[in-house]
Design a protein around this motif. Structure first.
Motif, PDB file in Angstrom:
ATOM      1  N   TRP A  93      56.791  52.828 -18.070  1.00 20.53           N
ATOM      2  CA  TRP A  93      57.842  52.628 -17.071  1.00 20.53           C
ATOM      3  C   TRP A  93      59.208  52.642 -17.762  1.00 20.53           C
ATOM      4  CZ3 TRP A  93      61.531  48.762 -16.772  1.00 20.53           C
ATOM      5  CH2 TRP A  93      61.355  47.675 -17.651  1.00 20.53           C
ATOM      6  N   SER A  94      60.210  52.944 -16.983  1.00 20.25           N
ATOM      7  CA  SER A  94      61.583  52.864 -17.480  1.00 20.25           C
ATOM      8  C   SER A  94      62.474  52.404 -16.342  1.00 20.25           C
ATOM      9  CB  SER A  94      62.067  54.212 -18.013  1.00 20.25           C
ATOM     10  OG  SER A  94      62.365  55.091 -16.938  1.00 20.25           O
ATOM     11  N   GLY A  95      63.713  52.069 -16.687  1.00 21.93           N
ATOM     12  CA  GLY A  95      64.695  51.776 -15.664  1.00 21.93           C
ATOM     13  C   GLY A  95      64.954  53.012 -14.821  1.00 21.93           C
ATOM     14  N   SER A  96      65.588  52.824 -13.677  1.00 18.49           N
ATOM     15  CA  SER A  96      65.800  53.945 -12.765  1.00 18.49           C
ATOM     16  C   SER A  96      67.287  54.157 -12.514  1.00 18.49           C
ATOM     17  CB  SER A  96      65.076  53.679 -11.447  1.00 18.49           C
ATOM     18  OG  SER A  96      65.568  52.493 -10.844  1.00 18.49           O
ATOM     19  N   GLY A  97      67.599  55.206 -11.794  1.00 14.58           N
ATOM     20  CA  GLY A  97      68.981  55.567 -11.544  1.00 14.58           C
ATOM     21  C   GLY A  97      69.467  56.531 -12.597  1.00 14.58           C
ATOM     22  N   THR A  98      70.669  57.027 -12.412  1.00 10.59           N
ATOM     23  CA  THR A  98      71.180  57.991 -13.384  1.00 10.59           C
ATOM     24  C   THR A  98      71.470  57.284 -14.698  1.00 10.59           C
ATOM     25  OG1 THR A  98      73.383  57.655 -12.442  1.00 10.59           O
ATOM     26  CG2 THR A  98      72.136  59.564 -11.665  1.00 10.59           C
ATOM     27  N   GLY A  99      71.111  57.937 -15.766  1.00  9.75           N
ATOM     28  CA  GLY A  99      71.277  57.329 -17.079  1.00  9.75           C
ATOM     29  C   GLY A  99      70.077  57.631 -17.937  1.00  9.75           C
ATOM     30  N   VAL A 100      70.089  57.070 -19.107  1.00  7.76           N
ATOM     31  CA  VAL A 100      68.964  57.277 -20.022  1.00  7.76           C
ATOM     32  C   VAL A 100      68.381  55.917 -20.363  1.00  7.76           C
ATOM     33  CG1 VAL A 100      68.204  58.181 -22.233  1.00  7.76           C
ATOM     34  CG2 VAL A 100      70.012  59.341 -20.961  1.00  7.76           C
ATOM     35  N   TYR A 101      67.123  55.786 -20.166  1.00 12.20           N
ATOM     36  CA  TYR A 101      66.455  54.518 -20.397  1.00 12.20           C
ATOM     37  C   TYR A 101      65.239  54.733 -21.282  1.00 12.20           C
ATOM     38  CZ  TYR A 101      69.149  53.309 -16.231  1.00 12.20           C
ATOM     39  OH  TYR A 101      70.156  53.119 -15.325  1.00 12.20           O
ATOM     40  N   GLU A 102      65.002  53.783 -22.173  1.00  9.30           N
ATOM     41  CA  GLU A 102      63.786  53.871 -22.972  1.00  9.30           C
ATOM     42  C   GLU A 102      62.583  53.599 -22.091  1.00  9.30           C
ATOM     43  OE1 GLU A 102      66.305  51.821 -23.378  1.00  9.30           O
ATOM     44  OE2 GLU A 102      65.648  49.763 -23.766  1.00  9.30           O
ATOM     45  N   GLN A 103      61.448  54.081 -22.536  1.00  8.95           N
ATOM     46  CA  GLN A 103      60.207  53.870 -21.807  1.00  8.95           C
ATOM     47  C   GLN A 103      59.382  52.806 -22.498  1.00  8.95           C
ATOM     48  OE1 GLN A 103      58.199  57.610 -21.105  1.00  8.95           O
ATOM     49  NE2 GLN A 103      60.031  58.535 -20.214  1.00  8.95           N
TER      50      GLN A 103
ATOM     51  N   ALA B  87      50.418  53.125 -39.389  1.00  5.39           N
ATOM     52  CA  ALA B  87      50.380  53.408 -37.953  1.00  5.39           C
ATOM     53  C   ALA B  87      50.838  54.845 -37.740  1.00  5.39           C
ATOM     54  CB  ALA B  87      51.290  52.447 -37.184  1.00  5.39           C
ATOM     55  N   GLU B  88      50.876  55.255 -36.473  1.00 10.22           N
ATOM     56  CA  GLU B  88      51.427  56.556 -36.096  1.00 10.22           C
ATOM     57  C   GLU B  88      52.846  56.323 -35.579  1.00 10.22           C
ATOM     58  OE1 GLU B  88      49.114  59.256 -36.019  1.00 10.22           O
ATOM     59  OE2 GLU B  88      50.551  60.811 -35.483  1.00 10.22           O
ATOM     60  N   TYR B  89      53.769  57.177 -36.018  1.00 13.69           N
ATOM     61  CA  TYR B  89      55.163  57.031 -35.623  1.00 13.69           C
ATOM     62  C   TYR B  89      55.626  58.286 -34.885  1.00 13.69           C
ATOM     63  CZ  TYR B  89      55.298  52.944 -38.611  1.00 13.69           C
ATOM     64  OH  TYR B  89      55.051  51.699 -39.159  1.00 13.69           O
ATOM     65  N   PHE B  90      56.291  58.054 -33.767  1.00 15.59           N
ATOM     66  CA  PHE B  90      56.762  59.155 -32.935  1.00 15.59           C
ATOM     67  C   PHE B  90      58.278  59.096 -32.797  1.00 15.59           C
ATOM     68  CE2 PHE B  90      52.808  60.869 -31.374  1.00 15.59           C
ATOM     69  CZ  PHE B  90      51.916  59.805 -31.463  1.00 15.59           C
ATOM     70  N   CYS B  91      58.898  60.228 -33.060  1.00 16.88           N
ATOM     71  CA  CYS B  91      60.312  60.403 -32.792  1.00 16.88           C
ATOM     72  C   CYS B  91      60.443  61.039 -31.408  1.00 16.88           C
ATOM     73  CB  CYS B  91      60.922  61.317 -33.855  1.00 16.88           C
ATOM     74  SG  CYS B  91      62.686  61.614 -33.670  1.00 16.88           S
ATOM     75  N   ALA B  92      61.492  60.698 -30.677  1.00 13.25           N
ATOM     76  CA  ALA B  92      61.630  61.211 -29.316  1.00 13.25           C
ATOM     77  C   ALA B  92      63.098  61.399 -28.965  1.00 13.25           C
ATOM     78  CB  ALA B  92      60.966  60.264 -28.321  1.00 13.25           C
ATOM     79  N   VAL B  93      63.353  62.336 -28.058  1.00  8.12           N
ATOM     80  CA  VAL B  93      64.719  62.635 -27.622  1.00  8.12           C
ATOM     81  C   VAL B  93      64.781  62.673 -26.111  1.00  8.12           C
ATOM     82  CG1 VAL B  93      64.359  65.142 -27.705  1.00  8.12           C
ATOM     83  CG2 VAL B  93      66.673  64.217 -27.932  1.00  8.12           C
ATOM     84  N   SER B  94      65.897  62.245 -25.585  1.00 10.18           N
ATOM     85  CA  SER B  94      66.108  62.307 -24.150  1.00 10.18           C
ATOM     86  C   SER B  94      67.554  62.670 -23.895  1.00 10.18           C
ATOM     87  CB  SER B  94      65.779  60.968 -23.499  1.00 10.18           C
ATOM     88  OG  SER B  94      65.915  61.042 -22.094  1.00 10.18           O
ATOM     89  N   GLY B  95      67.808  63.145 -22.715  1.00  6.80           N
ATOM     90  CA  GLY B  95      69.160  63.467 -22.326  1.00  6.80           C
ATOM     91  C   GLY B  95      69.482  62.783 -21.019  1.00  6.80           C
ATOM     92  N   TYR B  96      70.720  62.817 -20.656  1.00  9.48           N
ATOM     93  CA  TYR B  96      71.171  62.141 -19.443  1.00  9.48           C
ATOM     94  C   TYR B  96      70.534  62.804 -18.223  1.00  9.48           C
ATOM     95  CZ  TYR B  96      74.468  59.769 -16.368  1.00  9.48           C
ATOM     96  OH  TYR B  96      75.048  58.989 -15.404  1.00  9.48           O
ATOM     97  N   SER B  97      69.711  62.056 -17.498  1.00 11.88           N
ATOM     98  CA  SER B  97      69.060  62.621 -16.322  1.00 11.88           C
ATOM     99  C   SER B  97      68.631  61.484 -15.424  1.00 11.88           C
ATOM    100  CB  SER B  97      67.843  63.459 -16.719  1.00 11.88           C
ATOM    101  OG  SER B  97      66.783  62.620 -17.120  1.00 11.88           O
ATOM    102  N   SER B  98      68.238  61.830 -14.246  1.00 11.96           N
ATOM    103  CA  SER B  98      67.846  60.799 -13.299  1.00 11.96           C
ATOM    104  C   SER B  98      66.406  60.363 -13.490  1.00 11.96           C
ATOM    105  CB  SER B  98      68.022  61.310 -11.868  1.00 11.96           C
ATOM    106  OG  SER B  98      67.208  62.448 -11.654  1.00 11.96           O
ATOM    107  N   ALA B  99      65.651  61.083 -14.242  1.00  8.97           N
ATOM    108  CA  ALA B  99      64.240  60.751 -14.403  1.00  8.97           C
ATOM    109  C   ALA B  99      63.929  60.166 -15.773  1.00  8.97           C
ATOM    110  CB  ALA B  99      63.373  61.982 -14.167  1.00  8.97           C
ATOM    111  N   LYS B 101      63.258  61.397 -18.545  1.00 13.77           N
ATOM    112  CA  LYS B 101      62.133  61.966 -19.275  1.00 13.77           C
ATOM    113  C   LYS B 101      62.447  61.999 -20.753  1.00 13.77           C
ATOM    114  CE  LYS B 101      61.647  65.767 -16.867  1.00 13.77           C
ATOM    115  NZ  LYS B 101      61.047  67.077 -16.501  1.00 13.77           N
ATOM    116  N   ILE B 102      61.420  61.744 -21.550  1.00 15.84           N
ATOM    117  CA  ILE B 102      61.564  61.714 -23.000  1.00 15.84           C
ATOM    118  C   ILE B 102      60.646  62.769 -23.593  1.00 15.84           C
ATOM    119  CG2 ILE B 102      61.146  60.350 -25.074  1.00 15.84           C
ATOM    120  CD1 ILE B 102      61.939  57.864 -23.584  1.00 15.84           C
TER     121      ILE B 102
END
Lengths: 114, 114
Positions: A93-103, B87-99, B101-102
């Protein structure tokens, strides 16, 4: 504080049988919800995400479907499992709305299709 | 479009040695960057994140990462490895969006030698 639950923790199902995995989130409202699959020794594959009740986006065409009947409940289903559906399924889950939120991730469900 | 490349699917270091896990990203928008850790048969746990501001980010368990825009990198480091860091380590990227997503990298498995 927020918590995320997944069940069952492990599941062994025969090929052709149905599937239902459940994910619930506590301590937040209107979260974005995600289903991922992690095959053995592989990275994470985003399967579905949801920004609201009844709103499901599919990332990969496949044998699975998702539903969000309540604000904080996310269900992953299949009518007939395939061998290739085996894997580790993670809800997040992550926060909602426009923006970037960690999961934030749940503990996962290990599915073995035999 | 965004993508993440983690260099090295498996890294092995001695206990007490420096840990360096490499991550390069590609993003057409200002990136938000994350490192997650996954212990066997568990979900992913957020180690640290970069959004804006200070480019050196400190996280949990003594880890830190530095955002280098000119190198499109976000390498993870820890001065002295502990056995519990395996452990296993994951790098991740996201951009400004309403969802929110990572995009996750394929992961790096860290082993610690006694």
């Amino acid at each position: 504080s927020q918590t995320i639950h997944q069940w069952p923790a492990t599941l062994v199902q025969p090929v052709g049988s149905p599937l239902s995995l459940e994910c619930t989130v506590e301590g937040t409202s209107n979260p974005n919800l995600y289903w991922y699959r992690q095959a053995a020794g592989r990275g994470l594959q985003l399967l579905f995400y949801s920004v609201g009740i009844g709103q499901i986006s599919s990332e990969v065409p496949q044998n699975l479907s998702a539903s969000r009947p309540q604000d904080r409940q996310f269900i992953l289903s299949s009518k007939k499992l395939l061998l290739s559906d085996s894997g580790f399924y993670l809800c997040a889950w992550s926060g909602s709305g426009t923006g970037v939120y960690e999961q934030y991730f749940g503990p996962g469900t290990r599915l073995t299709v035999t | 479009a965004q993508s993440v490349t983690q260099l090295g699917s498996h890294v092995s270091v001695s206990e007490g040695a420096l840990v360096l896990l490499r991550c390069n990203y590609s993003s057409s928008v200002p990136p938000y960057l994350f490192w997650y850790v996954q212990y066997p048969n568990q979900g992913l746990q957020l180690l640290l994140k970069y959004t804006t501001g200070a480019t050196l980010v400190k996280g949990i368990n003594g880890f830190e990462a530095e955002f280098k825009k000119s190198e499109t990198s976000f390498h993870l480091t820890k001065p002295s490895a502990h056995m519990s860091d395996a452990a296993e380590y994951f790098c991740a990227v996201s951009g400004y969006s309403s969802a929110s997503k990572i995009i996750f990298g394929s992961g790096t498995r860290l082993s610690i030698r006694p």
